[in-house]
Scaffold this motif. Structure first.
Motif, PDB file in Angstrom:
ATOM      1  N   GLU A   9       0.825  -1.192   0.000  1.00  0.00           N
ATOM      2  CA  GLU A   9       0.000   0.000   0.000  1.00  0.00           C
ATOM      3  C   GLU A   9       0.869   1.255   0.000  1.00  0.00           C
ATOM      4  OE1 GLU A   9      -3.924  -1.746   2.347  1.00  0.00           O
ATOM      5  OE2 GLU A   9      -2.697  -0.195   3.268  1.00  0.00           O
ATOM      6  N   ARG A  10       0.272   2.346  -0.464  1.00  0.00           N
ATOM      7  CA  ARG A  10       0.971   3.614  -0.438  1.00  0.00           C
ATOM      8  C   ARG A  10       1.160   4.057   1.017  1.00  0.00           C
ATOM      9  NH1 ARG A  10      -0.949   8.039  -4.778  1.00  0.00           N
ATOM     10  NH2 ARG A  10      -0.912   6.081  -5.953  1.00  0.00           N
ATOM     11  N   GLU A  11       2.374   4.530   1.311  1.00  0.00           N
ATOM     12  CA  GLU A  11       2.673   4.919   2.684  1.00  0.00           C
ATOM     13  C   GLU A  11       3.289   6.301   2.753  1.00  0.00           C
ATOM     14  OE1 GLU A  11       5.540   2.214   4.357  1.00  0.00           O
ATOM     15  OE2 GLU A  11       7.154   2.917   3.070  1.00  0.00           O
ATOM     16  N   PHE A  12       3.088   6.916   3.888  1.00  0.00           N
ATOM     17  CA  PHE A  12       3.614   8.249   4.155  1.00  0.00           C
ATOM     18  C   PHE A  12       5.138   8.207   4.289  1.00  0.00           C
ATOM     19  CE2 PHE A  12       4.002  12.387   5.934  1.00  0.00           C
ATOM     20  CZ  PHE A  12       4.844  12.283   7.038  1.00  0.00           C
ATOM     21  N   VAL A  13       5.789   9.235   3.750  1.00  0.00           N
ATOM     22  CA  VAL A  13       7.239   9.385   3.879  1.00  0.00           C
ATOM     23  C   VAL A  13       7.582  10.620   4.707  1.00  0.00           C
ATOM     24  CG1 VAL A  13       9.402   9.770   2.635  1.00  0.00           C
ATOM     25  CG2 VAL A  13       7.695   8.197   1.703  1.00  0.00           C
ATOM     26  N   ALA A  14       7.078  11.775   4.279  1.00  0.00           N
ATOM     27  CA  ALA A  14       7.414  13.019   4.969  1.00  0.00           C
ATOM     28  C   ALA A  14       6.450  14.105   4.534  1.00  0.00           C
ATOM     29  CB  ALA A  14       8.847  13.441   4.661  1.00  0.00           C
ATOM     30  N   HIS A  15       6.299  15.120   5.385  1.00  0.00           N
ATOM     31  CA  HIS A  15       5.584  16.305   4.943  1.00  0.00           C
ATOM     32  C   HIS A  15       6.213  17.556   5.545  1.00  0.00           C
ATOM     33  CE1 HIS A  15       2.504  15.574   8.398  1.00  0.00           C
ATOM     34  NE2 HIS A  15       3.288  16.550   8.784  1.00  0.00           N
ATOM     35  N   ILE A  16       5.903  18.667   4.919  1.00  0.00           N
ATOM     36  CA  ILE A  16       6.436  19.950   5.337  1.00  0.00           C
ATOM     37  C   ILE A  16       5.302  20.963   5.317  1.00  0.00           C
ATOM     38  CG2 ILE A  16       7.199  20.451   2.958  1.00  0.00           C
ATOM     39  CD1 ILE A  16       9.578  21.982   4.235  1.00  0.00           C
ATOM     40  N   TYR A  17       5.202  21.703   6.411  1.00  0.00           N
ATOM     41  CA  TYR A  17       4.146  22.694   6.519  1.00  0.00           C
ATOM     42  C   TYR A  17       4.415  23.846   5.541  1.00  0.00           C
ATOM     43  CZ  TYR A  17       2.187  20.744  10.866  1.00  0.00           C
ATOM     44  OH  TYR A  17       1.589  19.943  11.797  1.00  0.00           O
ATOM     45  N   SER A  18       3.379  24.636   5.366  1.00  0.00           N
ATOM     46  CA  SER A  18       3.542  25.838   4.559  1.00  0.00           C
ATOM     47  C   SER A  18       4.602  26.752   5.166  1.00  0.00           C
ATOM     48  CB  SER A  18       2.208  26.575   4.428  1.00  0.00           C
ATOM     49  OG  SER A  18       1.676  26.869   5.703  1.00  0.00           O
ATOM     50  N   ILE A  19       4.690  26.741   6.476  1.00  0.00           N
ATOM     51  CA  ILE A  19       5.824  27.373   7.156  1.00  0.00           C
ATOM     52  C   ILE A  19       6.988  26.406   7.019  1.00  0.00           C
ATOM     53  CG2 ILE A  19       6.717  28.246   9.335  1.00  0.00           C
ATOM     54  CD1 ILE A  19       3.798  28.658  10.203  1.00  0.00           C
ATOM     55  N   GLU A  20       7.985  26.757   6.297  1.00  0.00           N
ATOM     56  CA  GLU A  20       8.971  25.811   5.783  1.00  0.00           C
ATOM     57  C   GLU A  20       9.785  25.103   6.846  1.00  0.00           C
ATOM     58  OE1 GLU A  20      11.318  27.895   2.929  1.00  0.00           O
ATOM     59  OE2 GLU A  20       9.569  28.811   1.987  1.00  0.00           O
ATOM     60  N   THR A  21       9.788  25.601   8.043  1.00  0.00           N
ATOM     61  CA  THR A  21      10.666  25.003   9.038  1.00  0.00           C
ATOM     62  C   THR A  21      10.061  23.814   9.761  1.00  0.00           C
ATOM     63  OG1 THR A  21       9.876  26.604  10.660  1.00  0.00           O
ATOM     64  CG2 THR A  21      11.898  27.153   9.460  1.00  0.00           C
ATOM     65  N   ILE A  22       8.793  23.546   9.565  1.00  0.00           N
ATOM     66  CA  ILE A  22       8.132  22.463  10.284  1.00  0.00           C
ATOM     67  C   ILE A  22       8.004  21.255   9.369  1.00  0.00           C
ATOM     68  CG2 ILE A  22       6.058  21.751  11.510  1.00  0.00           C
ATOM     69  CD1 ILE A  22       5.585  24.687  12.183  1.00  0.00           C
ATOM     70  N   THR A  23       8.656  20.179   9.770  1.00  0.00           N
ATOM     71  CA  THR A  23       8.658  18.952   8.984  1.00  0.00           C
ATOM     72  C   THR A  23       8.338  17.755   9.865  1.00  0.00           C
ATOM     73  OG1 THR A  23      11.031  18.649   9.345  1.00  0.00           O
ATOM     74  CG2 THR A  23      10.381  19.843   7.363  1.00  0.00           C
ATOM     75  N   TYR A  24       7.963  16.664   9.208  1.00  0.00           N
ATOM     76  CA  TYR A  24       7.635  15.432   9.933  1.00  0.00           C
ATOM     77  C   TYR A  24       7.975  14.264   9.028  1.00  0.00           C
ATOM     78  CZ  TYR A  24       4.961  12.037  12.623  1.00  0.00           C
ATOM     79  OH  TYR A  24       4.590  10.945  13.367  1.00  0.00           O
ATOM     80  N   TYR A  25       8.558  13.205   9.624  1.00  0.00           N
ATOM     81  CA  TYR A  25       9.040  12.068   8.832  1.00  0.00           C
ATOM     82  C   TYR A  25       8.503  10.750   9.361  1.00  0.00           C
ATOM     83  CZ  TYR A  25      12.485  15.407   7.084  1.00  0.00           C
ATOM     84  OH  TYR A  25      13.105  16.500   6.512  1.00  0.00           O
ATOM     85  N   ALA A  26       8.357   9.814   8.461  1.00  0.00           N
ATOM     86  CA  ALA A  26       8.133   8.439   8.876  1.00  0.00           C
ATOM     87  C   ALA A  26       9.399   7.921   9.549  1.00  0.00           C
ATOM     88  CB  ALA A  26       7.794   7.571   7.667  1.00  0.00           C
ATOM     89  N   GLN A  27       9.221   7.059  10.500  1.00  0.00           N
ATOM     90  CA  GLN A  27      10.373   6.552  11.252  1.00  0.00           C
ATOM     91  C   GLN A  27      11.367   5.840  10.338  1.00  0.00           C
ATOM     92  OE1 GLN A  27      10.645   7.416  14.437  1.00  0.00           O
ATOM     93  NE2 GLN A  27      12.701   6.512  14.477  1.00  0.00           N
ATOM     94  N   SER A  28      10.875   5.217   9.306  1.00  0.00           N
ATOM     95  CA  SER A  28      11.731   4.425   8.417  1.00  0.00           C
ATOM     96  C   SER A  28      12.713   5.277   7.616  1.00  0.00           C
ATOM     97  CB  SER A  28      10.869   3.604   7.459  1.00  0.00           C
ATOM     98  OG  SER A  28      10.041   4.457   6.685  1.00  0.00           O
ATOM     99  N   VAL A  29      12.450   6.575   7.487  1.00  0.00           N
ATOM    100  CA  VAL A  29      13.329   7.427   6.685  1.00  0.00           C
ATOM    101  C   VAL A  29      13.980   8.526   7.515  1.00  0.00           C
ATOM    102  CG1 VAL A  29      11.895   6.993   4.662  1.00  0.00           C
ATOM    103  CG2 VAL A  29      11.581   9.105   5.972  1.00  0.00           C
ATOM    104  N   LYS A  30      13.591   8.645   8.755  1.00  0.00           N
ATOM    105  CA  LYS A  30      14.104   9.713   9.605  1.00  0.00           C
ATOM    106  C   LYS A  30      15.614   9.612   9.734  1.00  0.00           C
ATOM    107  CE  LYS A  30      12.575  12.122  13.756  1.00  0.00           C
ATOM    108  NZ  LYS A  30      11.678  12.063  14.935  1.00  0.00           N
TER     109      LYS A  30
END
Length: 125
Positions: A44-65
């Protein structure tokens, strides 16, 4: 409406690096939370990372962090994914994703408003 076009995929060896890009068309790119998802063969398709419109806020899947870095250039309407220390398990089609400002940043497929068509990354020796 937002249209997303990914580029930068290819065949690399384990341990190599690759940078993906996603060019967005349409106005208000800076107001969207942008992300990357991936789909490996038979999975299945899985989440990797995202970044807020405010460029400094990011979030990662544990597998790629610690190996992947997401960034964006709002002036160029472009999203990036720098991938380092690639491994065979990173082989997948990588999709660019956009979520509108009235929704929370997506970590699930159902939370995404717009998708690109994907770019294939193959990690193999």
């Amino acid at each position: 409406q937002v249209q997303l076009v990914e580029s930068g995929g290819g065949l690399v060896q384990p341990g190599d690096s690759l940078r993906l890009s996603c060019l967005a068309s349409g106005r208000s790119f800076s107001s969207y939370t942008m992300g990357w998802f991936r789909q490996a063969p038979g999975k299945e398709r899985e989440f990797v990372a995202h970044i807020y419109s405010i460029e400094t806020i990011t979030y990662y899947a544990q597998s790629v962090k610690g190996r992947f870095t997401i960034s964006r250039n709002n002036a160029k309407n472009t999203l990036y994914l720098q991938m380092n220390s690639l491994q065979p398990e990173d082989t997948a089609v990588y999709y660019c994703a956009a979520t509108g400002p009235r929704r929370p940043p997506a970590t699930e497929v159902g939370g995404v408003d717009y998708w690109g068509k994907g770019t294939l990354v193959t990690v193999s020796s």
